[in-house]
Design a protein around this motif. Sequence first.
Motif, PDB file in Angstrom:
ATOM      1  N   VAL A 152       0.855  -1.202   0.000  1.00 19.04           N
ATOM      2  CA  VAL A 152       0.000   0.000   0.000  1.00 19.04           C
ATOM      3  C   VAL A 152       0.884   1.243   0.000  1.00 19.04           C
ATOM      4  N   GLN A 153       1.880   1.274   0.900  1.00 21.53           N
ATOM      5  CA  GLN A 153       2.789   2.428   0.987  1.00 21.53           C
ATOM      6  C   GLN A 153       3.518   2.670  -0.335  1.00 21.53           C
ATOM      7  N   GLU A 154       4.030   1.591  -0.941  1.00 16.28           N
ATOM      8  CA  GLU A 154       4.790   1.715  -2.183  1.00 16.28           C
ATOM      9  C   GLU A 154       3.929   2.197  -3.346  1.00 16.28           C
ATOM     10  N   GLN A 155       2.716   1.682  -3.434  1.00 15.75           N
ATOM     11  CA  GLN A 155       1.867   1.968  -4.589  1.00 15.75           C
ATOM     12  C   GLN A 155       0.965   3.179  -4.398  1.00 15.75           C
ATOM     13  N   HIS A 156       0.627   3.489  -3.155  1.00 18.13           N
ATOM     14  CA  HIS A 156      -0.379   4.525  -2.911  1.00 18.13           C
ATOM     15  C   HIS A 156       0.131   5.673  -2.057  1.00 18.13           C
ATOM     16  N   GLY A 157       1.134   5.422  -1.248  1.00 16.63           N
ATOM     17  CA  GLY A 157       1.606   6.436  -0.312  1.00 16.63           C
ATOM     18  C   GLY A 157       0.996   6.209   1.058  1.00 16.63           C
ATOM     19  N   SER A 158       1.182   7.162   1.924  1.00 14.38           N
ATOM     20  CA  SER A 158       0.721   7.026   3.304  1.00 14.38           C
ATOM     21  C   SER A 158      -0.802   7.075   3.384  1.00 14.38           C
ATOM     22  N   VAL A 159      -1.346   6.160   4.167  1.00 12.32           N
ATOM     23  CA  VAL A 159      -2.793   6.152   4.431  1.00 12.32           C
ATOM     24  C   VAL A 159      -3.054   6.218   5.929  1.00 12.32           C
ATOM     25  N   ALA A 160      -2.004   6.480   6.700  1.00 15.57           N
ATOM     26  CA  ALA A 160      -2.143   6.548   8.150  1.00 15.57           C
ATOM     27  C   ALA A 160      -3.201   7.584   8.518  1.00 15.57           C
ATOM     28  N   GLY A 161      -4.101   7.190   9.418  1.00 18.23           N
ATOM     29  CA  GLY A 161      -5.133   8.089   9.880  1.00 18.23           C
ATOM     30  C   GLY A 161      -6.328   8.215   8.943  1.00 18.23           C
ATOM     31  N   LYS A 162      -6.313   7.502   7.843  1.00 16.75           N
ATOM     32  CA  LYS A 162      -7.401   7.562   6.863  1.00 16.75           C
ATOM     33  C   LYS A 162      -8.155   6.238   6.839  1.00 16.75           C
ATOM     34  N   VAL A 163      -9.306   6.258   6.205  1.00 20.25           N
ATOM     35  CA  VAL A 163     -10.009   5.030   5.868  1.00 20.25           C
ATOM     36  C   VAL A 163      -9.481   4.626   4.501  1.00 20.25           C
ATOM     37  N   PHE A 164      -8.847   3.467   4.426  1.00 18.29           N
ATOM     38  CA  PHE A 164      -8.271   3.005   3.174  1.00 18.29           C
ATOM     39  C   PHE A 164      -9.180   1.959   2.561  1.00 18.29           C
ATOM     40  N   ILE A 165      -9.521   2.179   1.296  1.00 19.14           N
ATOM     41  CA  ILE A 165     -10.399   1.247   0.586  1.00 19.14           C
ATOM     42  C   ILE A 165      -9.674   0.768  -0.664  1.00 19.14           C
ATOM     43  N   GLU A 166      -9.561  -0.552  -0.776  1.00 20.89           N
ATOM     44  CA  GLU A 166      -9.011  -1.142  -1.992  1.00 20.89           C
ATOM     45  C   GLU A 166     -10.194  -1.541  -2.862  1.00 20.89           C
ATOM     46  N   ALA A 167     -10.242  -0.984  -4.052  1.00 18.96           N
ATOM     47  CA  ALA A 167     -11.374  -1.222  -4.956  1.00 18.96           C
ATOM     48  C   ALA A 167     -10.897  -2.014  -6.166  1.00 18.96           C
ATOM     49  N   LEU A 168     -11.100  -3.304  -6.109  1.00 20.38           N
ATOM     50  CA  LEU A 168     -10.770  -4.185  -7.219  1.00 20.38           C
ATOM     51  C   LEU A 168     -11.848  -5.273  -7.240  1.00 20.38           C
ATOM     52  N   PRO A 169     -12.814  -5.133  -8.137  1.00 24.01           N
ATOM     53  CA  PRO A 169     -13.962  -6.043  -8.107  1.00 24.01           C
ATOM     54  C   PRO A 169     -13.600  -7.524  -8.057  1.00 24.01           C
ATOM     55  N   PHE A 170     -12.594  -7.947  -8.796  1.00 21.13           N
ATOM     56  CA  PHE A 170     -12.283  -9.368  -8.835  1.00 21.13           C
ATOM     57  C   PHE A 170     -11.579  -9.872  -7.585  1.00 21.13           C
ATOM     58  N   ASN A 171     -11.395  -9.020  -6.573  1.00 21.88           N
ATOM     59  CA  ASN A 171     -10.891  -9.506  -5.290  1.00 21.88           C
ATOM     60  C   ASN A 171     -11.905 -10.427  -4.624  1.00 21.88           C
ATOM     61  N   THR A 172     -13.076 -10.555  -5.206  1.00 17.85           N
ATOM     62  CA  THR A 172     -14.084 -11.484  -4.694  1.00 17.85           C
ATOM     63  C   THR A 172     -13.493 -12.873  -4.538  1.00 17.85           C
ATOM     64  N   ILE A 173     -12.661 -13.298  -5.473  1.00 15.65           N
ATOM     65  CA  ILE A 173     -12.096 -14.638  -5.395  1.00 15.65           C
ATOM     66  C   ILE A 173     -10.981 -14.727  -4.356  1.00 15.65           C
ATOM     67  N   LYS A 174     -10.640 -13.604  -3.744  1.00 16.31           N
ATOM     68  CA  LYS A 174      -9.599 -13.593  -2.705  1.00 16.31           C
ATOM     69  C   LYS A 174     -10.191 -13.430  -1.311  1.00 16.31           C
ATOM     70  N   LEU A 175     -11.488 -13.682  -1.156  1.00 14.52           N
ATOM     71  CA  LEU A 175     -12.118 -13.518   0.146  1.00 14.52           C
ATOM     72  C   LEU A 175     -11.442 -14.318   1.266  1.00 14.52           C
ATOM     73  N   PRO A 176     -10.972 -15.549   1.019  1.00 12.96           N
ATOM     74  CA  PRO A 176     -10.277 -16.242   2.112  1.00 12.96           C
ATOM     75  C   PRO A 176      -9.055 -15.467   2.608  1.00 12.96           C
ATOM     76  N   LEU A 177      -8.323 -14.884   1.714  1.00 19.80           N
ATOM     77  CA  LEU A 177      -7.142 -14.121   2.078  1.00 19.80           C
ATOM     78  C   LEU A 177      -7.547 -12.822   2.774  1.00 19.80           C
ATOM     79  N   ILE A 178      -8.569 -12.176   2.280  1.00 23.92           N
ATOM     80  CA  ILE A 178      -9.054 -10.942   2.908  1.00 23.92           C
ATOM     81  C   ILE A 178      -9.520 -11.228   4.330  1.00 23.92           C
ATOM     82  N   ALA A 179     -10.235 -12.338   4.503  1.00 20.28           N
ATOM     83  CA  ALA A 179     -10.707 -12.711   5.851  1.00 20.28           C
ATOM     84  C   ALA A 179      -9.527 -12.982   6.767  1.00 20.28           C
TER      85      ALA A 179
END
Length: 173
Positions: A146-173
């Motif tokens: 996240v830091q490398e690709q997006h920069g600092s998100v400290a203190g923010k609500v960070f949302i990753e928006a990638l629809p096909f992450n649906t198949i990664k739900l076990p990893l997200i959990a």
Amino acid sequence: MALRVLGEALDKQNRTREAFDAFAAKNEALRNLLQGRLMPKAVFEKSLRDLQANLLATAGRWAGPESGPIDGEAKAHAFIIGFPRSGSLLIQKCLGLHPDVDIQAELDLLAEAAQSYLADETAISNLLSASPGELDAIRQTYWQHVQEQHGSVAGKVFIEALPFNTIKLPLIA
């Protein structure tokens, strides 16, 4: 890319049929370009069925241990998942208007972990049996990406928006 841009332009003009045709032509061109480099449909479908069977068989075991704070981690974290044309972009745009929200769109920050922990039945079993320390290492790597690709998100609500992450739900959990 030109066919995608054409499809988007036609869609914005409410020329739905023509936009659909442009997107269909784009998909066909991409399929032809990637011929032989993609997983065969039957293999992909079997992988999805195997993943589904593993998820159902282990449904009660997905709540992992809580971790402590990680340097650079956001104050809250969410994923927008779904399928193309399902409204996920609208949700993303609405949430992105809030000054305390940072959204990372269309960049797969979970790719490395997915290769290690979702590749097959053994990998999923390794994820299920991972120790709290191993899970923290996965989280630490994620937040480094996240830091490398997006920069600092400290203190923010960070949302990753990638629809096909649906198949990664076990990893997200």
